[in-house]
Design a protein around this motif. Structure first.
Motif, PDB file in Angstrom:
ATOM      1  N   ARG A   1       1.022  -0.571  -0.100  1.00  0.00           N
ATOM      2  CA  ARG A   1       0.195  -0.251  -0.410  1.00  0.00           C
ATOM      3  C   ARG A   1       0.512   1.089  -0.015  1.00  0.00           C
ATOM      4  NH1 ARG A   1      -5.116  -1.260   0.450  1.00  0.00           N
ATOM      5  NH2 ARG A   1      -5.798  -3.077   1.590  1.00  0.00           N
ATOM      6  N   GLU A   2       2.145   1.364   0.882  1.00  0.00           N
ATOM      7  CA  GLU A   2       2.463   2.272   0.842  1.00  0.00           C
ATOM      8  C   GLU A   2       3.637   2.631  -0.890  1.00  0.00           C
ATOM      9  OE1 GLU A   2       7.372   3.663   2.387  1.00  0.00           O
ATOM     10  OE2 GLU A   2       6.338   1.267   2.977  1.00  0.00           O
TER      11      GLU A   2
ATOM     12  N   GLN B   1       0.804   6.978  -7.076  1.00  0.00           N
ATOM     13  CA  GLN B   1      -0.166   7.689  -7.310  1.00  0.00           C
ATOM     14  C   GLN B   1       0.539   9.060  -7.046  1.00  0.00           C
ATOM     15  OE1 GLN B   1      -2.870   6.038  -5.033  1.00  0.00           O
ATOM     16  NE2 GLN B   1      -3.664   3.979  -5.912  1.00  0.00           N
ATOM     17  N   ASN B   2       1.186   9.167  -6.191  1.00  0.00           N
ATOM     18  CA  ASN B   2       1.706  10.508  -5.598  1.00  0.00           C
ATOM     19  C   ASN B   2       2.546  10.967  -6.258  1.00  0.00           C
ATOM     20  OD1 ASN B   2      -0.105  10.388  -3.064  1.00  0.00           O
ATOM     21  ND2 ASN B   2       1.776  10.053  -1.352  1.00  0.00           N
TER      22      ASN B   2
ATOM     23  N   ILE C   1       0.949   3.993  -3.032  1.00  0.00           N
ATOM     24  CA  ILE C   1       0.256   5.579  -2.596  1.00  0.00           C
ATOM     25  C   ILE C   1       1.449   6.266  -3.318  1.00  0.00           C
ATOM     26  CG2 ILE C   1       0.572   6.979  -0.827  1.00  0.00           C
ATOM     27  CD1 ILE C   1      -0.830   5.280   0.634  1.00  0.00           C
ATOM     28  N   TYR C   2       2.590   5.808  -2.918  1.00  0.00           N
ATOM     29  CA  TYR C   2       4.136   6.526  -3.562  1.00  0.00           C
ATOM     30  C   TYR C   2       3.894   6.499  -5.253  1.00  0.00           C
ATOM     31  CZ  TYR C   2       8.896   6.659  -6.028  1.00  0.00           C
ATOM     32  OH  TYR C   2       9.642   6.466  -6.319  1.00  0.00           O
TER      33      TYR C   2
END
Length: 675
Positions: free
Chosen positions: A204-205, A211-212, A208-209
């Motif tokens: 998940r980390e 996507q960011n 998110i990385y």
């Protein structure tokens, strides 16, 4: 070494076929196999079972009661698509048969033009016809069937069960090798008896990385995903910055189209542009279009949700050369490398964990294709270099540069040369790329595109001087200059000519110092002619120990299966071609390509035999394999010993490959990525 296979003789052989609920949205055409079977909407309508004495159509509850009487640990189960049927058994009934036959997997080795569907195979082998009652079952739950409809559906299912059984018998009668049955079983069990767990927080980390990272790139240029994804909008954005967007010729239409792919030379130029805004536009486009990592992360998270195990779906004999391949909307063989210099690299691999109390063990063959190619060519000097652990990449770089190159020397070594790392890297690329008759134009393009996932390599005048390349001789060859002028590249013409001249010199050097491999390409041309003229029943042996046999439109491999070239014929424009992709597309065939095909097939057979030996000797089930790697999961206390065992097994050459020097290295850890 004689081939070892696990010692198991089933007491019972059961053929089965599940019929399940499906509708317009809930279907295997829209969901992966594991997602479909684990979905809350999953419902068994009935199951066809043949136990050798009778063929029955059972309700799910009837099957559940009958299954309690079956000694599954002494049974073999057969089905047409065993990945599907076995996963239902394991996930919904906690049933794990000792062995499995999958007719779809087996059929891929027969090269049947019509494909490997049950319908196509039934017709090909002449064992009956498949019905179409399944079409009328769309959207119907068990409760929606009348008893007469359900019984009619059962006749259809029982027929499918018997068709698969009959097809299996035909394939065995036609010589499907017994050891390969074990590899089919191992392939299915990677999926139906999954062992990996998922490190959800880490993945998940990573998601998110990703996507960011994309959001930041888009924010920097002030555009959205839809805008940056539009070719016309992106082209106009480049023009507004004074840059003409790159174009290329479409192979389908012959017209010019925008060249916005990462591998396009024009796009590579924009990614290195001196104008920050131009570079940002290019970076944002590549990031938005490259959704592989995001998509895989999302799919992994869905597969591993609620602490579920991670089914590894590989297709047996999926590639032309017999290699395993990713399938079912995911590819476990290409999860990205772990690079210590990049903290967020290899996160998909690192997210695959051994269960509590266990560790992942992986062993990797060293340069297996290069070794097999040298051995097949009878390149004694190179084979000896492999046997004595000579770094052939540094050695070839030394040949190219005319000085000693050692890419492994550290800065504290008295003979350390900082240029050796790049020189050795070039030597590695050349050794791996040029063994199958690659010419200098493709080699030059391969270097500029970034070989094997590495950074692009541009050869310049300094390289030409170091290698003592005669640039003028290249420029005086009109044919070579014309080839360069027709190449699409981000380099200006002067730089491109130098790059190609040096590439040409490297190719010539490779062929000079590896003459036995060049001779092998010529032998392979004769093999192609032999495949064309051979009559049915004729065969001609070649290779070390006569390990390969030329037959009509194919090469018989050491494992008893065939490398097939259906429809082989001489082309009007010269050379040969055959019908690939289940007879859909004619493909060119030449000596270097046949060499590559043979080498890949032999390497695949070696890995397969090693999997069988590891299972037979130590009971280790392969949980994942790639083209040169075997992965198992063992108790923590046994991990170091298991690593030693895998490495030792993968250094042993098969009985048909006397004199082939193999090597391997391995490791163990909690995650696949870390081992």
């Amino acid at each position: 070494m004689s081939l070892l296979v696990p010692d198991f003789d089933p007491e019972h052989i059961i053929w089965l076929d599940w019929e399940t609920y499906y509708d317009a949205d809930y279907t295997l055409k829209k969901l992966s196999t594991s997602d479909y079977i684990r979905d809350p909407r999953f419902e068994g309508i009935g199951i066809g079972v043949d136990d050798g004495e009778q063929t029955a159509w059972l309700e799910v509850d009837e099957f559940r009661e009958w299954a309690k009487t079956v000694p599954w640990d002494r049974c073999a189960v057969g089905a047409h698509h065993l990945h599907f049927d076995n996963f239902i058994l394991s996930h919904h009934f906690d049933i794990h048969p000792a062995f499995g036959f999958c007719t779809m997997s087996m059929a891929r080795t027969f090269g049947i033009d019509a494909g490997v569907s049950l319908e196509a195979l039934a017709e090909h082998f002449g064992v009956g016809k498949k019905g179409n009652e399944v079409l009328a079952a769309k959207g119907k739950h068990r409760r929606d069937f009348t008893q007469a409809e359900w019984l009619q559906y059962g006749e259809y299912c029982k027929n499918d069960t018997l068709l698969a059984k009959a097809i299996f018998g035909k394939m065995v009668d036609q010589g499907f090798p017994e050891p390969e049955l074990w590899l089919v079983d191992a392939t299915v069990k990677m999926f139906s008896n999954p062992k990996f767990k998922l490190d959800e927080p880490q993945l998940r980390e990573y998601l998110i990385y990703e996507q960011n990272r994309k959001a930041e790139l888009l924010a920097r240029i002030g555009m959205g995903k839809k805008e940056i994804g539009s070719n016309e909008i992106l082209a106009n954005a480049f023009r507004s910055l004074g840059v003409e967007p790159p174009v290329k010729r479409s192979p389908a239409t012959g017209k010019d189209i925008y060249a916005f792919a990462k591998v396009d030379p024009g796009m590579q130029d924009l990614l290195e542009h001196e104008n920050d805004e131009v570079r940002w536009l290019a970076e944002a486009r590549i990031a938005v279009k490259s959704t592989t990592n995001e998509t895989r992360a999302e799919r992994f998270l869905k597969m591993g949700a609620n602490n579920a195990t991670m089914p590894v779906y590989l297709s047996y004999w999926k590639a032309h050369t017999g290699r395993w391949a990713g399938s079912d909307r995911r590819n476990f063989q290409n999860l990205g490398r772990v690079d210590p210099r990049k903290p967020m690299s290899g996160k998909l691999k690192k997210s695959l964990l051994a269960p509590e109390g266990y560790e992942v063990v992986a062993a990797d063959s060293g340069a297996i294709e290069a070794r097999v190619n040298a051995w097949l060519a009878g390149h004694t000097e190179l084979v000896d270099a492999f046997r004595t652990n000579v770094d052939i990449y540094s050695r070839f770089a030394s040949e190219v540069y005319g000085r000693e190159v050692d890419r492994k020397r550290k800065p504290d070594h008295p003979k350390f040369n900082p240029e050796d790392e790049s020189a050795g890297g070039l030597g590695k690329v050349a050794q791996l790329a040029l063994g199958y008759q690659m010419g200098w134009p493709k080699f030059a393009s391969t270097l500029l595109a970034g070989p094997m996932g590495a950074a692009p390599i541009q050869l310049a005048e300094t390289d030409a001087r170091s290698m003592e390349v005669n640039i003028d001789k290249f420029l005086n060859n009109d044919w070579k200059v014309e080839k360069v002028e027709n190449m699409v590249s981000r380099l200006d013409m002067d730089a491109l000519l130098v790059h190609c001249a040096v590439s040409d010199s490297i190719v010539s050097k490779y062929r000079t110092v590896n003459k036995p491999i060049v001779d092998l390409w010529a032998t392979m041309e004769q093999v192609i002619e032999g495949m064309d003229v051979a009559q049915p029943g004729e065969e001609f042996a070649f290779g070390p120990g006569d390990c390969l046999k030329v037959v009509r439109h194919g090469i018989l491999l050491p494992n008893g299966l065939m490398l097939r070239y259906p429809g082989l014929r001489e082309s009007e424009e010269g050379g040969y071609s055959y019908l690939g992709q289940y007879g859909k597309q004619r493909q060119h065939l030449y000596g270097g390509l046949l060499d590559e095909n043979c080498v890949q097939s032999l390497a695949r057979i070696i890995i397969g035999e090693q999997m069988l030996s590891i299972k037979a000797k130590y009971g280790y089930d392969t949980v994942l394999c790639t083209h040169d790697e075997i992965c198992v999961i063992v108790p923590e206390a046994e991990a170091e010993l298991a690593t030693q065992r895998l490495v030792a097994e993968m250094k042993i050459a098969p009985s048909w490959a006397v004199g082939l020097p193999l090597t391997a290295e391995g490791g163990h850890a909690k995650s696949y990525g870390d081992c």
